[in-house]
Design a protein around this motif. Sequence first.
Motif, short mmCIF file in Angstrom:
data_model
loop_
_atom_site.label_atom_id
_atom_site.label_comp_id
_atom_site.label_asym_id
_atom_site.label_seq_id
_atom_site.Cartn_x
_atom_site.Cartn_y
_atom_site.Cartn_z
N GLN A 3 -24.35 35.98 -23.04
CA GLN A 3 -25.55 36.77 -23.29
C GLN A 3 -25.33 38.23 -22.89
O GLN A 3 -25.81 39.14 -23.56
N GLN A 4 -24.61 38.44 -21.79
CA GLN A 4 -24.37 39.81 -21.33
C GLN A 4 -23.53 40.58 -22.34
O GLN A 4 -23.71 41.78 -22.55
N SER A 5 -22.59 39.88 -22.99
CA SER A 5 -21.71 40.53 -23.96
C SER A 5 -22.45 40.84 -25.26
O SER A 5 -22.37 41.95 -25.79
N ARG A 6 -23.19 39.86 -25.78
CA ARG A 6 -23.87 40.07 -27.07
C ARG A 6 -25.20 40.79 -26.91
O ARG A 6 -25.81 41.24 -27.88
N LYS A 7 -25.73 40.80 -25.68
CA LYS A 7 -26.98 41.51 -25.38
C LYS A 7 -28.18 41.00 -26.19
O LYS A 7 -29.05 41.77 -26.62
N CYS A 8 -28.20 39.70 -26.40
CA CYS A 8 -29.36 39.07 -27.04
C CYS A 8 -29.36 37.59 -26.69
O CYS A 8 -28.36 37.06 -26.20
N ARG A 9 -30.48 36.93 -26.95
CA ARG A 9 -30.61 35.52 -26.59
C ARG A 9 -31.05 34.74 -27.82
O ARG A 9 -31.96 35.16 -28.53
N GLU A 59 -39.01 43.00 -17.36
CA GLU A 59 -37.63 43.29 -17.76
C GLU A 59 -36.88 42.05 -18.23
O GLU A 59 -35.99 42.16 -19.06
N MET A 93 -34.79 41.57 -23.37
CA MET A 93 -33.61 41.21 -24.17
C MET A 93 -34.08 40.72 -25.55
O MET A 93 -34.93 39.84 -25.64
N CYS A 131 -31.53 37.02 -30.73
CA CYS A 131 -30.36 37.20 -31.62
C CYS A 131 -30.73 36.90 -33.07
O CYS A 131 -30.28 37.58 -33.99
#
Length: 299
Positions: free
Chosen positions: A192-198, A276, A280, A283
């Motif tokens: 998730q940290q790499s693609r920055k979406c869930r 916060e 996010m 995806c």
Amino acid sequence: KNYIKENVDEEHRKNFAMRHYRAMQSTLFLNTRDPLEGITLSHCLEINDTCGIDIELAKEKLLPKNCEDVMEKIKFLDVEIPCGEIFKLHHTELGACFIANSIYSHSNLENFNLDFSALPLKYHNRANVDRTLEIHYKENDFMLYKFSIHPPEEMPDVQSPNTGLRRSGLMNYVALKTTEFVNQQDVIFESQQSRKCRFPAEKFSNFSLPYCKSNCLYLKRVEKELAACGCTLPSGLNVSEGSKKCTMRDVICVDELLKSLVHDLKDKEKAKKMVEDCLMPTCTSMEITKIGEFEVPMK
């Protein structure tokens, strides 16, 4: 009124005045932005802590359960189809909603991790057809109809823009542009940290709701209500069987809590800290832009 006469014990019913009937009706449409809006709480509490009725049971008996109770005819791409194939009933923060093309209408969320191809309503810009969803709805004197337009991965909530539908004789026309964002197949294997979406199936929090911004904000509110008041408002998704639903007396606590949250949201630092986890993006997402909206008399 007939429902109340049949379902409230005689001891309470013999002392009923019109103010009590109105108080009971208002509790059915409790909203999560301003819970006591339109409700004279003293009239409720003259009866008892729950305004004299079981709100969930009353909703079950009085509100429509099938889209056929609300809609007479549906057409998509100029083809008439049964509304039950598209519109499914969901309980949301806005009340009972019939939602079309939602990922929540399907049991297998894995189908929606990469795109929306499993949804029933699809079209392509190159298709030479009238790309219109046409809804003919029935009038109802007991409740107001509103419609809200949102992406398939979201649920309607108190922040969703909505339009009140008028009485017969008028047609509401809304023009939209939709853009679907599609990921490559291997994106789901990235962190998730790499693609920055869930992805929706990547559930979060202590509750088992799919991830999306509206669900995230909803659960934030529920957690704060449970912590501050020991109960949660009897509206929206049933996120936990063990959560106590607030009585009308408890709603005083929730009303004060929500007013303080609104005040805190005016502070940028506090607002960011509060939401916060929900910032996010999803995806699997769709961007919807409203191009125009107008009403025209029907012929």
